[in-house]
Design an enzyme around this catalytic site. Structure first.
Site, PDB file in Angstrom:
ATOM      1  N   ALA A 123     -74.089  36.771  -8.489  1.00  0.00           N
ATOM      2  CA  ALA A 123     -72.660  37.259  -9.231  1.00  0.00           C
ATOM      3  C   ALA A 123     -71.213  36.405  -8.502  1.00  0.00           C
ATOM      4  O   ALA A 123     -71.188  35.989  -8.034  1.00  0.00           O
ATOM      5  CB  ALA A 123     -73.188  38.719  -9.750  1.00  0.00           C
ATOM      6  N   GLY A 168     -77.213  36.992  -6.942  1.00  0.00           N
ATOM      7  CA  GLY A 168     -78.201  36.902  -8.397  1.00  0.00           C
ATOM      8  C   GLY A 168     -78.803  35.598  -8.553  1.00  0.00           C
ATOM      9  O   GLY A 168     -79.917  36.281  -9.485  1.00  0.00           O
ATOM     10  N   GLU A 170     -82.280  36.922  -7.729  1.00  0.00           N
ATOM     11  CA  GLU A 170     -82.650  38.067  -8.107  1.00  0.00           C
ATOM     12  C   GLU A 170     -82.944  37.692  -9.812  1.00  0.00           C
ATOM     13  O   GLU A 170     -84.500  37.847 -10.238  1.00  0.00           O
ATOM     14  CB  GLU A 170     -81.290  39.197  -8.053  1.00  0.00           C
ATOM     15  CG  GLU A 170     -81.560  39.764  -7.865  1.00  0.00           C
ATOM     16  CD  GLU A 170     -80.175  40.564  -7.140  1.00  0.00           C
ATOM     17  OE1 GLU A 170     -78.980  40.287  -8.006  1.00  0.00           O
ATOM     18  OE2 GLU A 170     -80.304  42.060  -7.522  1.00  0.00           O
ATOM     19  N   GLU A 184     -75.138  40.326  -0.155  1.00  0.00           N
ATOM     20  CA  GLU A 184     -74.562  41.095  -0.788  1.00  0.00           C
ATOM     21  C   GLU A 184     -74.236  42.637   0.075  1.00  0.00           C
ATOM     22  O   GLU A 184     -73.153  42.741   0.137  1.00  0.00           O
ATOM     23  CB  GLU A 184     -75.606  41.678  -2.011  1.00  0.00           C
ATOM     24  CG  GLU A 184     -75.556  41.478  -3.707  1.00  0.00           C
ATOM     25  CD  GLU A 184     -77.137  41.055  -3.408  1.00  0.00           C
ATOM     26  OE1 GLU A 184     -77.457  39.926  -2.311  1.00  0.00           O
ATOM     27  OE2 GLU A 184     -77.090  39.863  -4.720  1.00  0.00           O
TER      28      GLU A 184
HETATM   29  C1  LIG Z   1     -75.096  41.940  -8.359  1.00  0.00           C
HETATM   30  C2  LIG Z   1     -75.376  40.454  -7.905  1.00  0.00           C
HETATM   31  C3  LIG Z   1     -74.451  40.351  -6.380  1.00  0.00           C
HETATM   32  C4  LIG Z   1     -74.037  39.208  -5.930  1.00  0.00           C
HETATM   33  O1  LIG Z   1     -74.598  38.008  -6.479  1.00  0.00           O
HETATM   34  S1  LIG Z   1     -73.261  38.571  -4.861  1.00  0.00           S
HETATM   35  C5  LIG Z   1     -72.971  37.120  -5.059  1.00  0.00           C
HETATM   36  C6  LIG Z   1     -73.923  36.392  -4.162  1.00  0.00           C
HETATM   37  N1  LIG Z   1     -73.540  34.677  -3.867  1.00  0.00           N
HETATM   38  C7  LIG Z   1     -72.960  34.656  -2.480  1.00  0.00           C
HETATM   39  O2  LIG Z   1     -72.296  36.112  -1.420  1.00  0.00           O
HETATM   40  C8  LIG Z   1     -72.388  33.250  -2.466  1.00  0.00           C
HETATM   41  C9  LIG Z   1     -71.335  32.781  -2.081  1.00  0.00           C
HETATM   42  N2  LIG Z   1     -71.064  31.408  -2.098  1.00  0.00           N
HETATM   43  C10 LIG Z   1     -71.248  30.711  -1.165  1.00  0.00           C
HETATM   44  O3  LIG Z   1     -71.371  31.507   0.015  1.00  0.00           O
HETATM   45  C11 LIG Z   1     -70.995  29.353  -0.526  1.00  0.00           C
HETATM   46  O4  LIG Z   1     -70.104  28.859  -2.088  1.00  0.00           O
HETATM   47  C12 LIG Z   1     -72.448  28.363  -0.579  1.00  0.00           C
HETATM   48  C13 LIG Z   1     -72.961  28.633   0.032  1.00  0.00           C
HETATM   49  C14 LIG Z   1     -73.423  29.008  -1.959  1.00  0.00           C
HETATM   50  C15 LIG Z   1     -71.340  26.879  -1.061  1.00  0.00           C
HETATM   51  O5  LIG Z   1     -70.711  26.581  -0.183  1.00  0.00           O
HETATM   52  P1  LIG Z   1     -70.175  25.404  -0.019  1.00  0.00           P
HETATM   53  O6  LIG Z   1     -71.092  24.137  -0.435  1.00  0.00           O
HETATM   54  O7  LIG Z   1     -69.302  25.242   0.982  1.00  0.00           O
HETATM   55  O8  LIG Z   1     -69.055  25.143  -1.612  1.00  0.00           O
HETATM   56  P2  LIG Z   1     -67.853  26.370  -1.955  1.00  0.00           P
HETATM   57  O9  LIG Z   1     -66.697  25.759  -1.570  1.00  0.00           O
HETATM   58  O10 LIG Z   1     -67.767  27.818  -1.500  1.00  0.00           O
HETATM   59  O11 LIG Z   1     -68.537  26.462  -3.433  1.00  0.00           O
HETATM   60  C16 LIG Z   1     -67.293  25.450  -4.325  1.00  0.00           C
HETATM   61  C17 LIG Z   1     -67.040  26.797  -5.259  1.00  0.00           C
HETATM   62  O12 LIG Z   1     -68.324  27.613  -5.847  1.00  0.00           O
HETATM   63  C18 LIG Z   1     -67.046  28.737  -6.097  1.00  0.00           C
HETATM   64  N3  LIG Z   1     -68.319  29.569  -5.307  1.00  0.00           N
HETATM   65  C19 LIG Z   1     -69.291  30.067  -4.967  1.00  0.00           C
HETATM   66  N4  LIG Z   1     -69.867  30.857  -5.297  1.00  0.00           N
HETATM   67  C20 LIG Z   1     -69.188  31.466  -5.768  1.00  0.00           C
HETATM   68  C21 LIG Z   1     -70.097  33.122  -6.127  1.00  0.00           C
HETATM   69  N5  LIG Z   1     -70.617  33.678  -6.295  1.00  0.00           N
HETATM   70  N6  LIG Z   1     -68.748  33.843  -6.814  1.00  0.00           N
HETATM   71  C22 LIG Z   1     -67.797  32.845  -7.803  1.00  0.00           C
HETATM   72  N7  LIG Z   1     -67.847  31.417  -6.900  1.00  0.00           N
HETATM   73  C23 LIG Z   1     -67.903  30.963  -6.414  1.00  0.00           C
HETATM   74  C24 LIG Z   1     -66.238  28.617  -4.827  1.00  0.00           C
HETATM   75  O13 LIG Z   1     -65.765  29.664  -4.618  1.00  0.00           O
HETATM   76  C25 LIG Z   1     -66.109  27.747  -5.047  1.00  0.00           C
HETATM   77  O14 LIG Z   1     -64.786  27.053  -5.806  1.00  0.00           O
HETATM   78  P3  LIG Z   1     -63.255  26.884  -5.418  1.00  0.00           P
HETATM   79  O15 LIG Z   1     -63.723  25.700  -5.492  1.00  0.00           O
HETATM   80  O16 LIG Z   1     -62.992  27.329  -7.030  1.00  0.00           O
HETATM   81  O17 LIG Z   1     -63.171  27.602  -4.422  1.00  0.00           O
END
Ligand SMILES: C/C=C/C(=O)SCCNC(=O)CCNC(=O)[C@H](O)C(C)(C)COP(=O)(O)OP(=O)(O)OC[C@H]1O[C@@H](n2cnc3c(N)ncnc32)[C@H](O)[C@@H]1OP(=O)(O)O
Length: 260
Positions: A66, A111, A114, A134
């Site tokens: 998400a 998500g 999920e 999460e």
């Molecule tokens: C009910 C459901 C709840 C949930 O799902 S909670 C969310 C669970 N997901 C996460 O915690 C994953 C979050 N993302 C990450 O940890 C990292 O990303 C990755 C390990 C997947 C990839 O890392 P890397 O290869 O270094 O890429 P990057 O620079 O972090 O990401 C590229 C752009 O994508 C955005 N992004 C990635 N995941 C999310 C996300 N879940 N929500 C919002 N934005 C996201 C970043 O911020 C960034 O964007 P910008 O270049 O503008 O900084």
């Protein structure tokens, strides 16, 4: 219908739905969840879609969860509305009459994992990564993860993944039964389409009734499940495809299913 964050196309009875926000690694913001819901509602009624494949845009991510930036300012009421929207659309995917295959082509986190678990089964590229991060963000899984993941991989692995918030690779996901097969990234869609076409070539009503019986049985006791199987089995004998499938076997010829 025009969408901003997803794409939908059809090819020979196979629908391909792509979550397409690659700059945000296909993270699910509210708008994407709403578009997904609208698209799934259309697919439910679309007789031409025999099998649905869900994948992510770009070559790095299926869905990275998400949208954390959007969630970060939500209050409990807004959090509940967002969670419910995600839960409802994932349940809708799980209950689609058509089989749904997740083609996991990279990160399937939160998500994203999920969403993959709401699909009937999962194929993964060798660069795929799975996890439920999460609790590291101060929340629980909220799009069905506490319920579907343990049902897919078993309580022990499900609880470990959710409590540790660790990320596992595709081979580990295969080992614990989260994915059915791992293939090199450049072969993922070809492999998934092969499977989708094989399913699409079978008797449509029988495939859909099998899915309904499995889904219903998994959520109730075995006696009730078996009695539901009775009903769907009998129902198949009202279809043209049952007559055709059996006649083709007896006459030693190719079958020609019509989906009726
Ligand atoms: C009910 C459901 C709840 C949930 O799902 S909670 C969310 C669970 N997901 C996460 O915690 C994953 C979050 N993302 C990450 O940890 C990292 O990303 C990755 C390990 C997947 C990839 O890392 P890397 O290869 O270094 O890429 P990057 O620079 O972090 O990401 C590229 C752009 O994508 C955005 N992004 C990635 N995941 C999310 C996300 N879940 N929500 C919002 N934005 C996201 C970043 O911020 C960034 O964007 P910008 O270049 O503008 O900084």
């Amino acid at each position: 219908m025009e969408y901003k964050n997803i794409k939908f196309e059809k090819n020979n009875g196979v629908g391909i739905l792509t979550i397409d926000r690659p700059k945000a690694l296909n993270a699910l913001n509210f708008e994407t969840v709403s578009e997904l819901n609208a698209c799934i509602e259309c697919i439910e009624k679309d007789q031409d879609v025999k099998v649905l494949v869900i994948t992510g845009g770009g070559n790095k991510s299926f869905v990275a969860g998400a949208d954390i930036k959007e969630m970060s300012t939500k209050n409990p009421v807004e959090g509940r509305i967002f969670g419910k929207a995600g839960q409802d659309v994932f349940t809708r995917i799980e209950n689609l009459p058509q089989p749904v295959i997740a083609a996991v082509n990279g990160f399937a986190l939160g998500g994203g994992c999920e969403l993959a678990c709401a699909c009937d089964f999962r194929y993964a590229s060798d660069n795929a990564k799975f996890g439920q991060p999460e609790v590291g963000l101060g929340i629980t899984p909220g799009f069905g993860g506490t319920q579907r993941l343990p049902r897919v991989v078993g309580r022990g692995y499900g609880k470990e993944l959710i409590f540790r918030a660790n990320v596992i690779n595709a081979e580990e996901a295969y080992r614990i039964g989260l994915v059915n097969k791992v293939v090199p990234q450049d072969q993922l869609m070809e492999e998934v389409f092969k499977v989708a076409n094989q399913i699409a070539g079978n008797a449509k009503v029988a495939v859909q009734l099998s899915k309904a019986a499995i889904n219903r049985g998994i959520n109730c006791d075995v006696v009730t499940g078996i009695s539901y199987e009775d009903e769907v089995f009998a129902l198949c004998f009202s279809t043209e495809d049952q007559k055709e499938g059996m006649a083709a076997f007896i006459e030693k010829r190719d079958k020609h299913f019509t989906g009726r």
